[in-house]
Design a protein around this motif. Structure first.
Motif, PDB file in Angstrom:
ATOM      1  N   ARG A  28      20.376  30.204  -5.376  1.00  0.00           N
ATOM      2  CA  ARG A  28      19.842  28.943  -5.900  1.00  0.00           C
ATOM      3  C   ARG A  28      18.349  29.068  -6.205  1.00  0.00           C
ATOM      4  NH1 ARG A  28      22.949  26.960  -1.428  1.00  0.00           N
ATOM      5  NH2 ARG A  28      24.954  26.063  -2.116  1.00  0.00           N
ATOM      6  N   HIS A  29      17.640  29.809  -5.350  1.00  0.00           N
ATOM      7  CA  HIS A  29      16.213  30.025  -5.589  1.00  0.00           C
ATOM      8  C   HIS A  29      15.990  30.807  -6.883  1.00  0.00           C
ATOM      9  CE1 HIS A  29      11.981  30.545  -4.793  1.00  0.00           C
ATOM     10  NE2 HIS A  29      12.106  31.865  -4.836  1.00  0.00           N
ATOM     11  N   TYR A  30      16.839  31.796  -7.133  1.00  0.00           N
ATOM     12  CA  TYR A  30      16.730  32.548  -8.385  1.00  0.00           C
ATOM     13  C   TYR A  30      16.901  31.618  -9.577  1.00  0.00           C
ATOM     14  CZ  TYR A  30      17.594  36.558  -5.267  1.00  0.00           C
ATOM     15  OH  TYR A  30      17.536  37.482  -4.260  1.00  0.00           O
ATOM     16  N   HIS A  31      17.798  30.666  -9.458  1.00  0.00           N
ATOM     17  CA  HIS A  31      17.984  29.692 -10.530  1.00  0.00           C
ATOM     18  C   HIS A  31      16.729  28.834 -10.703  1.00  0.00           C
ATOM     19  CE1 HIS A  31      22.079  30.787 -11.070  1.00  0.00           C
ATOM     20  NE2 HIS A  31      22.563  30.201  -9.983  1.00  0.00           N
ATOM     21  N   GLN A  32      16.184  28.381  -9.601  1.00  0.00           N
ATOM     22  CA  GLN A  32      15.047  27.462  -9.644  1.00  0.00           C
ATOM     23  C   GLN A  32      13.823  28.090 -10.298  1.00  0.00           C
ATOM     24  OE1 GLN A  32      14.499  26.292  -5.574  1.00  0.00           O
ATOM     25  NE2 GLN A  32      16.243  24.884  -5.556  1.00  0.00           N
ATOM     26  N   ILE A  33      13.597  29.377 -10.069  1.00  0.00           N
ATOM     27  CA  ILE A  33      12.405  30.021 -10.632  1.00  0.00           C
ATOM     28  C   ILE A  33      12.678  30.640 -11.998  1.00  0.00           C
ATOM     29  CG2 ILE A  33      11.506  30.487  -8.325  1.00  0.00           C
ATOM     30  CD1 ILE A  33      12.298  33.410  -8.675  1.00  0.00           C
ATOM     31  N   GLY A  34      13.882  30.453 -12.516  1.00  0.00           N
ATOM     32  CA  GLY A  34      14.189  30.951 -13.848  1.00  0.00           C
ATOM     33  C   GLY A  34      14.513  32.420 -13.918  1.00  0.00           C
ATOM     34  N   LEU A  35      14.809  33.026 -12.794  1.00  0.00           N
ATOM     35  CA  LEU A  35      15.131  34.447 -12.781  1.00  0.00           C
ATOM     36  C   LEU A  35      16.596  34.697 -13.113  1.00  0.00           C
ATOM     37  CD1 LEU A  35      14.148  37.327 -12.232  1.00  0.00           C
ATOM     38  CD2 LEU A  35      14.576  36.943  -9.792  1.00  0.00           C
ATOM     39  N   LEU A  36      17.444  33.809 -12.662  1.00  0.00           N
ATOM     40  CA  LEU A  36      18.881  33.909 -12.919  1.00  0.00           C
ATOM     41  C   LEU A  36      19.320  32.656 -13.672  1.00  0.00           C
ATOM     42  CD1 LEU A  36      21.529  35.510 -12.362  1.00  0.00           C
ATOM     43  CD2 LEU A  36      21.798  34.099 -10.309  1.00  0.00           C
ATOM     44  N   PRO A  37      19.785  32.801 -14.911  1.00  0.00           N
ATOM     45  CA  PRO A  37      20.198  31.619 -15.680  1.00  0.00           C
ATOM     46  C   PRO A  37      21.311  30.858 -14.962  1.00  0.00           C
ATOM     47  CG  PRO A  37      20.036  33.549 -17.095  1.00  0.00           C
ATOM     48  CD  PRO A  37      19.921  34.048 -15.690  1.00  0.00           C
ATOM     49  N   GLU A  38      21.275  29.550 -15.134  1.00  0.00           N
ATOM     50  CA  GLU A  38      22.328  28.712 -14.549  1.00  0.00           C
ATOM     51  C   GLU A  38      23.658  29.020 -15.231  1.00  0.00           C
ATOM     52  OE1 GLU A  38      22.798  26.391 -12.288  1.00  0.00           O
ATOM     53  OE2 GLU A  38      20.788  25.921 -11.538  1.00  0.00           O
ATOM     54  N   PRO A  39      24.718  29.292 -14.462  1.00  0.00           N
ATOM     55  CA  PRO A  39      26.024  29.555 -15.073  1.00  0.00           C
ATOM     56  C   PRO A  39      26.718  28.248 -15.474  1.00  0.00           C
ATOM     57  CG  PRO A  39      26.231  29.637 -12.711  1.00  0.00           C
ATOM     58  CD  PRO A  39      24.771  29.395 -12.995  1.00  0.00           C
ATOM     59  N   GLU A  40      27.788  28.404 -16.165  1.00  0.00           N
ATOM     60  CA  GLU A  40      28.561  27.214 -16.512  1.00  0.00           C
ATOM     61  C   GLU A  40      29.175  26.632 -15.240  1.00  0.00           C
ATOM     62  OE1 GLU A  40      31.444  28.148 -19.417  1.00  0.00           O
ATOM     63  OE2 GLU A  40      29.987  28.761 -20.945  1.00  0.00           O
ATOM     64  N   ARG A  41      29.434  25.343 -15.296  1.00  0.00           N
ATOM     65  CA  ARG A  41      30.035  24.666 -14.147  1.00  0.00           C
ATOM     66  C   ARG A  41      31.476  24.295 -14.474  1.00  0.00           C
ATOM     67  NH1 ARG A  41      26.353  22.647 -10.185  1.00  0.00           N
ATOM     68  NH2 ARG A  41      24.180  23.106 -10.741  1.00  0.00           N
ATOM     69  N   SER A  42      32.275  24.289 -13.458  1.00  0.00           N
ATOM     70  CA  SER A  42      33.688  23.943 -13.624  1.00  0.00           C
ATOM     71  C   SER A  42      33.845  22.435 -13.690  1.00  0.00           C
ATOM     72  CB  SER A  42      34.497  24.515 -12.458  1.00  0.00           C
ATOM     73  OG  SER A  42      34.046  23.958 -11.230  1.00  0.00           O
ATOM     74  N   ASP A  72       7.453  39.359 -10.809  1.00  0.00           N
ATOM     75  CA  ASP A  72       7.411  40.482 -11.748  1.00  0.00           C
ATOM     76  C   ASP A  72       8.736  40.629 -12.481  1.00  0.00           C
ATOM     77  OD1 ASP A  72       4.814  41.023 -11.004  1.00  0.00           O
ATOM     78  OD2 ASP A  72       5.400  42.455  -9.449  1.00  0.00           O
ATOM     79  N   MET A  73       9.817  40.428 -11.763  1.00  0.00           N
ATOM     80  CA  MET A  73      11.135  40.501 -12.410  1.00  0.00           C
ATOM     81  C   MET A  73      11.267  39.425 -13.478  1.00  0.00           C
ATOM     82  SD  MET A  73      13.800  41.019  -9.279  1.00  0.00           S
ATOM     83  CE  MET A  73      13.223  41.678  -7.726  1.00  0.00           C
ATOM     84  N   ARG A  74      10.804  38.223 -13.139  1.00  0.00           N
ATOM     85  CA  ARG A  74      10.930  37.108 -14.078  1.00  0.00           C
ATOM     86  C   ARG A  74      10.153  37.391 -15.356  1.00  0.00           C
ATOM     87  NH1 ARG A  74       9.101  31.585 -11.646  1.00  0.00           N
ATOM     88  NH2 ARG A  74       7.179  32.778 -11.539  1.00  0.00           N
ATOM     89  N   ALA A  75       8.979  38.006 -15.206  1.00  0.00           N
ATOM     90  CA  ALA A  75       8.186  38.343 -16.387  1.00  0.00           C
ATOM     91  C   ALA A  75       8.878  39.406 -17.235  1.00  0.00           C
ATOM     92  CB  ALA A  75       6.805  38.836 -15.959  1.00  0.00           C
ATOM     93  N   ALA A  76       9.594  40.298 -16.567  1.00  0.00           N
ATOM     94  CA  ALA A  76      10.273  41.374 -17.292  1.00  0.00           C
ATOM     95  C   ALA A  76      11.542  40.874 -17.978  1.00  0.00           C
ATOM     96  CB  ALA A  76      10.612  42.506 -16.330  1.00  0.00           C
ATOM     97  N   PHE A  77      12.351  40.122 -17.248  1.00  0.00           N
ATOM     98  CA  PHE A  77      13.614  39.620 -17.793  1.00  0.00           C
ATOM     99  C   PHE A  77      13.381  38.268 -18.462  1.00  0.00           C
ATOM    100  CE2 PHE A  77      14.923  42.576 -14.528  1.00  0.00           C
ATOM    101  CZ  PHE A  77      15.871  43.316 -15.203  1.00  0.00           C
ATOM    102  N   ASP A  78      12.717  38.344 -19.612  1.00  0.00           N
ATOM    103  CA  ASP A  78      12.339  37.124 -20.310  1.00  0.00           C
ATOM    104  C   ASP A  78      13.376  36.781 -21.371  1.00  0.00           C
ATOM    105  OD1 ASP A  78      10.952  34.962 -21.176  1.00  0.00           O
ATOM    106  OD2 ASP A  78       9.513  36.102 -22.368  1.00  0.00           O
ATOM    107  N   GLY A  79      14.584  36.558 -20.926  1.00  0.00           N
ATOM    108  CA  GLY A  79      15.647  36.147 -21.839  1.00  0.00           C
ATOM    109  C   GLY A  79      16.333  37.288 -22.553  1.00  0.00           C
TER     110      GLY A  79
END
Length: 276
Positions: A28-42, A72-79
């Motif tokens: 959830r923290h990864y989602h909040q900081i934009g590191l892991l995109p939110e997946p689709e919800r059922s 640093d990861m977030r800056a690298a994985f910019d979409g």
């Protein structure tokens, strides 16, 4: 008996976290900081993670295990989903961070070599003070130099450092400086701005200033001051605000009487410069 098994197309957050070796809270923290995109919800509103989500989560966990920061990861994985592009961005980010760490280590090394608190001052100012014996410079002197350097720049602070050199090497002048400081502090104790003591102290402070000037000249520091102001402007430290802005943002607790004493002393010095 032969059993067939079809892996799920999507999994819940708990299963995704367990597979990656982390916790739902971390995901959830990864989602909040934009590191892991939110997946689709059922249909029930819960997150459902697919193949690409799991791969991205594994990337995050593997990089985290090597000590790479999440920022640093977030800056690298910019979409981008191209691996080489991601790694290139990450390398650039880490290189910038490595350069910053080198600068920080150099600053710490300088503090150790020069000795705290002189290492907090610029080289131009610290050079003026290097040959003073230990303990000759007071903490309040360093505080004053830091403020002067911030407001007026390294050159002005280096000139002020020459004054502290003279005070440290002339006990009589230091004693008079201490006496005047103590006397001026009493002006904060309800003294009216038009009290005769204000004018007297201003005159005494000016006389002390002239004595310091003579000592500075005798020590040859006045010539060094002229050399300082003949330097190019690039010796000045970069400042984010003007001297006036910095001065107005520096708090003080002087009384009106003490402020008038400072003003009168400044007038006497200004008149002396005009007459000279």
């Amino acid at each position: 008996m032969h059993l067939s098994f079809t892996p799920p197309r999507h999994v819940k957050i708990g299963d995704a976290a367990a597979f990656a070796g982390t916790t739902p809270r971390a995901v959830r923290h990864y989602h909040q900081i934009g590191l892991l995109p939110e997946p689709e919800r059922s249909a029930d509103g819960r997150r459902r993670y697919g193949h690409d989500d799991m791969v991205r989560l594994l990337w995050i966990r593997k990089m985290a295990e090597t000590g790479i920061r999440l920022d640093d990861m977030r800056a690298a994985f910019d979409g981008s989903r191209d691996v080489e592009e991601n790694l290139g961005r990450l390398e650039e980010t880490l290189a910038a961070r490595e350069a910053a760490i080198r600068r920080q280590r150099a600053a710490v090394q300088r503090l150790r070599e020069v000795g705290s608190p002189l290492g907090l001052l610029s080289d131009l100012v610290a050079d003026r003070l290097r040959h003073l014996p230990p303990g000759a410079l007071r903490p309040s002197d360093v505080d004053a130099l830091m403020i002067t350097e911030r407001i007026f720049g390294a050159q002005a602070a280096a000139v002020q450092a020459g004054v502290f050199v003279v005070l440290a090497t002339h006990p009589g002048l230091r004693a008079e400086e201490d006496r005047l400081d103590a006397a001026e502090a009493t002006l904060d104790d309800g003294v009216a701005p038009d009290d005769p003591r204000v004018d007297e102290l201003a005159a005494q402070r000016f006389a002390h200033h002239k004595a310091l000037e003579r000592a500075i000249e005798a020590a040859g520091l006045d010539a060094a001051d002229e050399e300082l102001f003949a330097l190019d402007d690039d010796v000045e430290q970069d400042r984010e605000m003007s001297a006036y802005e910095a001065f107005t943002k520096m708090p003080y607790d002087f009384s009106p009487a003490r402020m008038r004493c400072v003003e009168l002393t400044g007038r006497l010095m200004g008149q002396d410069l005009a007459d000279g």
